[in-house]
Scaffold this motif. Structure first.
Motif, PDB file in Angstrom:
ATOM      1  N   TRP A  11       4.652  35.547  -2.194  1.00  0.00           N
ATOM      2  CA  TRP A  11       4.622  35.394  -0.734  1.00  0.00           C
ATOM      3  C   TRP A  11       3.225  35.666  -0.176  1.00  0.00           C
ATOM      4  O   TRP A  11       2.768  34.965   0.724  1.00  0.00           O
ATOM      5  N   GLU A  12       2.553  36.685  -0.694  1.00  0.00           N
ATOM      6  CA  GLU A  12       1.206  36.957  -0.200  1.00  0.00           C
ATOM      7  C   GLU A  12       0.235  35.855  -0.613  1.00  0.00           C
ATOM      8  O   GLU A  12      -0.690  35.511   0.124  1.00  0.00           O
ATOM      9  N   ARG A  13       0.447  35.285  -1.778  1.00  0.00           N
ATOM     10  CA  ARG A  13      -0.446  34.232  -2.261  1.00  0.00           C
ATOM     11  C   ARG A  13      -0.303  32.935  -1.462  1.00  0.00           C
ATOM     12  O   ARG A  13      -1.260  32.161  -1.366  1.00  0.00           O
ATOM     13  N   THR A  14       0.887  32.679  -0.913  1.00  0.00           N
ATOM     14  CA  THR A  14       1.131  31.377  -0.290  1.00  0.00           C
ATOM     15  C   THR A  14       1.330  31.429   1.221  1.00  0.00           C
ATOM     16  O   THR A  14       1.462  30.375   1.843  1.00  0.00           O
ATOM     17  N   ALA A  15       1.344  32.604   1.815  1.00  0.00           N
ATOM     18  CA  ALA A  15       1.539  32.703   3.267  1.00  0.00           C
ATOM     19  C   ALA A  15       0.240  32.416   4.013  1.00  0.00           C
ATOM     20  O   ALA A  15      -0.848  32.747   3.542  1.00  0.00           O
ATOM     21  N   PRO A  16       0.341  31.799   5.182  1.00  0.00           N
ATOM     22  CA  PRO A  16      -0.839  31.692   6.048  1.00  0.00           C
ATOM     23  C   PRO A  16      -1.371  33.084   6.382  1.00  0.00           C
ATOM     24  O   PRO A  16      -0.654  34.081   6.300  1.00  0.00           O
ATOM     25  N   ALA A  17      -2.606  33.147   6.781  1.00  0.00           N
ATOM     26  CA  ALA A  17      -3.248  34.438   7.050  1.00  0.00           C
ATOM     27  C   ALA A  17      -2.557  35.171   8.194  1.00  0.00           C
ATOM     28  O   ALA A  17      -2.050  34.559   9.147  1.00  0.00           O
ATOM     29  N   ALA A  18      -2.556  36.478   8.089  1.00  0.00           N
ATOM     30  CA  ALA A  18      -2.053  37.314   9.176  1.00  0.00           C
ATOM     31  C   ALA A  18      -3.069  37.316  10.317  1.00  0.00           C
ATOM     32  O   ALA A  18      -4.255  37.042  10.110  1.00  0.00           O
ATOM     33  N   PRO A  19      -2.623  37.627  11.540  1.00  0.00           N
ATOM     34  CA  PRO A  19      -3.593  37.741  12.629  1.00  0.00           C
ATOM     35  C   PRO A  19      -4.557  38.889  12.364  1.00  0.00           C
ATOM     36  O   PRO A  19      -4.232  39.853  11.672  1.00  0.00           O
ATOM     37  N   HIS A 116       7.586  28.330  18.301  1.00  0.00           N
ATOM     38  CA  HIS A 116       6.234  28.855  18.096  1.00  0.00           C
ATOM     39  C   HIS A 116       5.501  28.171  16.939  1.00  0.00           C
ATOM     40  O   HIS A 116       4.432  28.635  16.549  1.00  0.00           O
ATOM     41  N   ASP A 117       6.092  27.103  16.426  1.00  0.00           N
ATOM     42  CA  ASP A 117       5.457  26.299  15.389  1.00  0.00           C
ATOM     43  C   ASP A 117       5.001  27.183  14.223  1.00  0.00           C
ATOM     44  O   ASP A 117       3.845  27.129  13.789  1.00  0.00           O
ATOM     45  N   ILE A 118       5.924  27.990  13.710  1.00  0.00           N
ATOM     46  CA  ILE A 118       5.613  28.914  12.630  1.00  0.00           C
ATOM     47  C   ILE A 118       5.722  28.192  11.284  1.00  0.00           C
ATOM     48  O   ILE A 118       6.783  27.662  10.929  1.00  0.00           O
ATOM     49  N   ALA A 119       4.644  28.155  10.543  1.00  0.00           N
ATOM     50  CA  ALA A 119       4.620  27.501   9.233  1.00  0.00           C
ATOM     51  C   ALA A 119       5.143  28.479   8.186  1.00  0.00           C
ATOM     52  O   ALA A 119       4.413  29.344   7.692  1.00  0.00           O
ATOM     53  N   CYS A 120       6.432  28.361   7.864  1.00  0.00           N
ATOM     54  CA  CYS A 120       7.043  29.317   6.938  1.00  0.00           C
ATOM     55  C   CYS A 120       8.034  28.656   5.982  1.00  0.00           C
ATOM     56  O   CYS A 120       8.969  29.305   5.510  1.00  0.00           O
ATOM     57  N   GLU A 121       7.841  27.376   5.713  1.00  0.00           N
ATOM     58  CA  GLU A 121       8.643  26.671   4.710  1.00  0.00           C
ATOM     59  C   GLU A 121      10.147  26.729   5.018  1.00  0.00           C
ATOM     60  O   GLU A 121      10.969  26.892   4.110  1.00  0.00           O
ATOM     61  N   LEU A 122      10.506  26.552   6.251  1.00  0.00           N
ATOM     62  CA  LEU A 122      11.911  26.627   6.645  1.00  0.00           C
ATOM     63  C   LEU A 122      12.725  25.513   5.990  1.00  0.00           C
ATOM     64  O   LEU A 122      12.344  24.353   6.025  1.00  0.00           O
ATOM     65  N   GLU A 123      13.858  25.885   5.395  1.00  0.00           N
ATOM     66  CA  GLU A 123      14.847  24.939   4.876  1.00  0.00           C
ATOM     67  C   GLU A 123      16.186  25.231   5.546  1.00  0.00           C
ATOM     68  O   GLU A 123      16.607  26.388   5.615  1.00  0.00           O
ATOM     69  N   THR A 124      16.856  24.183   6.027  1.00  0.00           N
ATOM     70  CA  THR A 124      18.096  24.365   6.786  1.00  0.00           C
ATOM     71  C   THR A 124      19.286  23.675   6.125  1.00  0.00           C
ATOM     72  O   THR A 124      20.232  23.269   6.790  1.00  0.00           O
ATOM     73  N   GLN A 184       9.840  31.213   3.864  1.00  0.00           N
ATOM     74  CA  GLN A 184       8.841  32.069   3.227  1.00  0.00           C
ATOM     75  C   GLN A 184       8.762  33.330   4.078  1.00  0.00           C
ATOM     76  O   GLN A 184       8.268  33.319   5.202  1.00  0.00           O
ATOM     77  N   PRO A 185       9.304  34.455   3.586  1.00  0.00           N
ATOM     78  CA  PRO A 185       9.519  35.616   4.452  1.00  0.00           C
ATOM     79  C   PRO A 185       8.265  36.253   5.029  1.00  0.00           C
ATOM     80  O   PRO A 185       8.253  36.656   6.195  1.00  0.00           O
ATOM     81  N   LEU A 186       7.203  36.367   4.238  1.00  0.00           N
ATOM     82  CA  LEU A 186       5.968  36.965   4.762  1.00  0.00           C
ATOM     83  C   LEU A 186       5.318  36.016   5.764  1.00  0.00           C
ATOM     84  O   LEU A 186       4.762  36.454   6.786  1.00  0.00           O
ATOM     85  N   ALA A 187       5.381  34.721   5.499  1.00  0.00           N
ATOM     86  CA  ALA A 187       4.831  33.738   6.441  1.00  0.00           C
ATOM     87  C   ALA A 187       5.560  33.807   7.773  1.00  0.00           C
ATOM     88  O   ALA A 187       4.941  33.675   8.844  1.00  0.00           O
ATOM     89  N   TYR A 188       6.868  34.018   7.738  1.00  0.00           N
ATOM     90  CA  TYR A 188       7.642  34.144   8.976  1.00  0.00           C
ATOM     91  C   TYR A 188       7.225  35.389   9.756  1.00  0.00           C
ATOM     92  O   TYR A 188       7.006  35.333  10.981  1.00  0.00           O
ATOM     93  N   ALA A 189       7.077  36.508   9.058  1.00  0.00           N
ATOM     94  CA  ALA A 189       6.643  37.740   9.730  1.00  0.00           C
ATOM     95  C   ALA A 189       5.268  37.561  10.357  1.00  0.00           C
ATOM     96  O   ALA A 189       5.040  37.940  11.520  1.00  0.00           O
TER      97      ALA A 189
END
Length: 427
Positions: A11-19, A116-124, A184-189
């Motif tokens: 998750w840390e390797r593939t998540a977008p950067a934190a603010p 909020h256009d969060i890039a977190c690999e959402l699957e529904t 992607q849980p870290l990306a969502y956070a």
């Protein structure tokens, strides 16, 4: 995270950067101070800031450091508890209300991601609770019956349809829940953090709370280098609680859980293993979970901690398990591994606590943090805004109580998982 490759792994390797955030320094004031940068705290910060409330969030380590950045990424509906047992555990006043909130909770997660256009690999495409043997199938039949009488979009699948969807004949059936999904849980956070800051919230990482007090009607929350004066405190530290609210951690029995991620599968294999990307877990007592990430990595997990002898025992078991479940994969290589802890309450349901005047929090998500955390954060915001009273909350007020033999149980779970996995899948 914090130079530990086994804390957040893939998750840390593939998540977008934190603010970009800094530790709290000096004295400041706000309407609300939130302690904890997981789903609950970030959701509360976002919903309050959007309404013009002055919010400061303090995180001891980094955004998503606790369970929010380590979990499997299943957006589950409900809890482990059977639907009919909610009123039995919480009473008629709260039972169905909590069940409705938690059952439909994944919809709020989807709404926030879209808004909020969060890039977190959402699957529904739902989740699959997989039945192991006749006993597991009977459990799912009853769970399906209880959800369906409430109108929930769940379907009990037979063994053939389960095999078609997953790519293995190991299960006697599965419960498909279309409310649920994966991300992607870290990306969502981190996405929630970006949205909260954009709405006006102030977030400080590396800012562990060491002391609280009250003066002139204001709450004072102190860190090593600063302090916040506020009217309200939201405590959203859950299983990783330390400092002034360490009793929240002591209320929960920690269950270790690990995940391993394969290298991306070939296009051919992706067509035969979870082609619709449902998130899965089984009905075993020492359960397993698996799901696909956006790049085609199979993320496989179970109870246990990747430390000491557990590293080799759990990874060897995982290879044997995947070979049995998906022989088409051949010899599996893992490119990431990580673990964390699930805080389990004595009835497998969350808690609402008041730690003093205007000091409140939800905790005890029992491995189901994504949707409950997001929803309870919004609930706390609405309560502070005066939109709902304490009697309108989805959970009753409870006092913090430490379960008996907690430390013994935690040692047993970690050692027991190693024993189960050392002997498992060998025959």
């Amino acid at each position: 995270m914090l130079d530990d490759q086994r804390s957040h792994g893939l998750w840390e390797r593939t998540a977008p950067a934190a603010p970009s955030t800094l530790p709290l320094r000096g004295s400041t004031s706000s309407d609300v101070v939130i302690v904890g940068g997981g789903y609950t705290g970030l959701s509360a910060a976002l919903h309050l800031a959007e309404r013009g409330v002055d919010v400061v969030l303090l995180e001891a380590a980094e955004i998503g450091f606790g369970g929010a950045g380590r979990n499997v990424g299943l957006i589950n509906a409900g809890m482990w508890v059977m639907p009919d047992d909610f009123p039995k555990e919480l009473g008629d006043h709260y039972g169905e209300r909590a069940l409705d909130l938690l059952g439909n909770g994944p919809y709020l997660v989807r709404e926030l991601i879209e808004k909020h256009d969060i890039a977190c690999e959402l699957e529904t495409n739902g989740t699959l609770h997989c039945a192991v043997g006749d006993k597991g199938l009977r459990e799912l039949e009853e769970r399906a019956r209880q959800w369906q009488k409430r109108g929930a979009p769940v379907t009990l699948l037979d063994a053939a349809e389960t095999e078609r969807r997953i790519g293995t004949s190991a299960y006697s059936g599965a419960l498909l829940d279309m409310r649920a999904g994966t991300l992607q849980p870290l990306a969502y956070a981190r996405g929630l953090a970006h949205a909260a800051i954009k709405a006006g919230a102030k977030i400080h990482t590396g800012s562990a709370v060491i002391e609280t007090s009250e003066a002139d009607g204001k709450k004072i929350v102190k860190t090593a280098e600063g302090e916040v004066h506020a009217d309200w405190i939201i405590v959203s530290t859950d299983a990783y609680s330390t400092g002034p609210w360490a009793q929240i951690r002591r209320e929960q029995v920690h269950l270790p859980y690990f995940n391993l991620a394969t290298k991306p599968l070939s296009a051919n294999l992706r067509g035969s293993v979870l082609p619709n990307c449902e998130g899965c877990w089984d009905t075993k007592e020492v359960l397993s979970s698996f799901r696909m990430d956006k790049a085609g990595r199979l993320v496989f997990g179970s109870v246990g901690a990747l430390r000491g002898t557990g590293i080799d025992i759990h990874t060897s078991w995982a290879r044997r398990s995947l070979k049995r479940l998906f022989p088409q994969l051949g010899d599996v290589e893992f490119e990431a591994e990580w673990h964390g802890k699930i805080g389990m309450t004595d009835n497998a349901l969350p808690r609402f606590h008041k730690f003093g005047r205007n000091v409140i929090g939800f905790s005890g998500y029992n491995g189901r943090g994504i949707s409950p955390g997001t929803n309870f954060g919004k609930v706390l915001a609405r309560h502070i805004l005066g939109e709902i009273t304490e009697e309108d909350l989805p959970l009753p007020l409870t006092t913090v109580m430490e379960p008996g033999f907690r430390t013994i149980k935690e040692a047993y779970y970690e050692a027991g998982a190693q024993i189960a996995h050392f002997t498992g899948e060998r025959f």
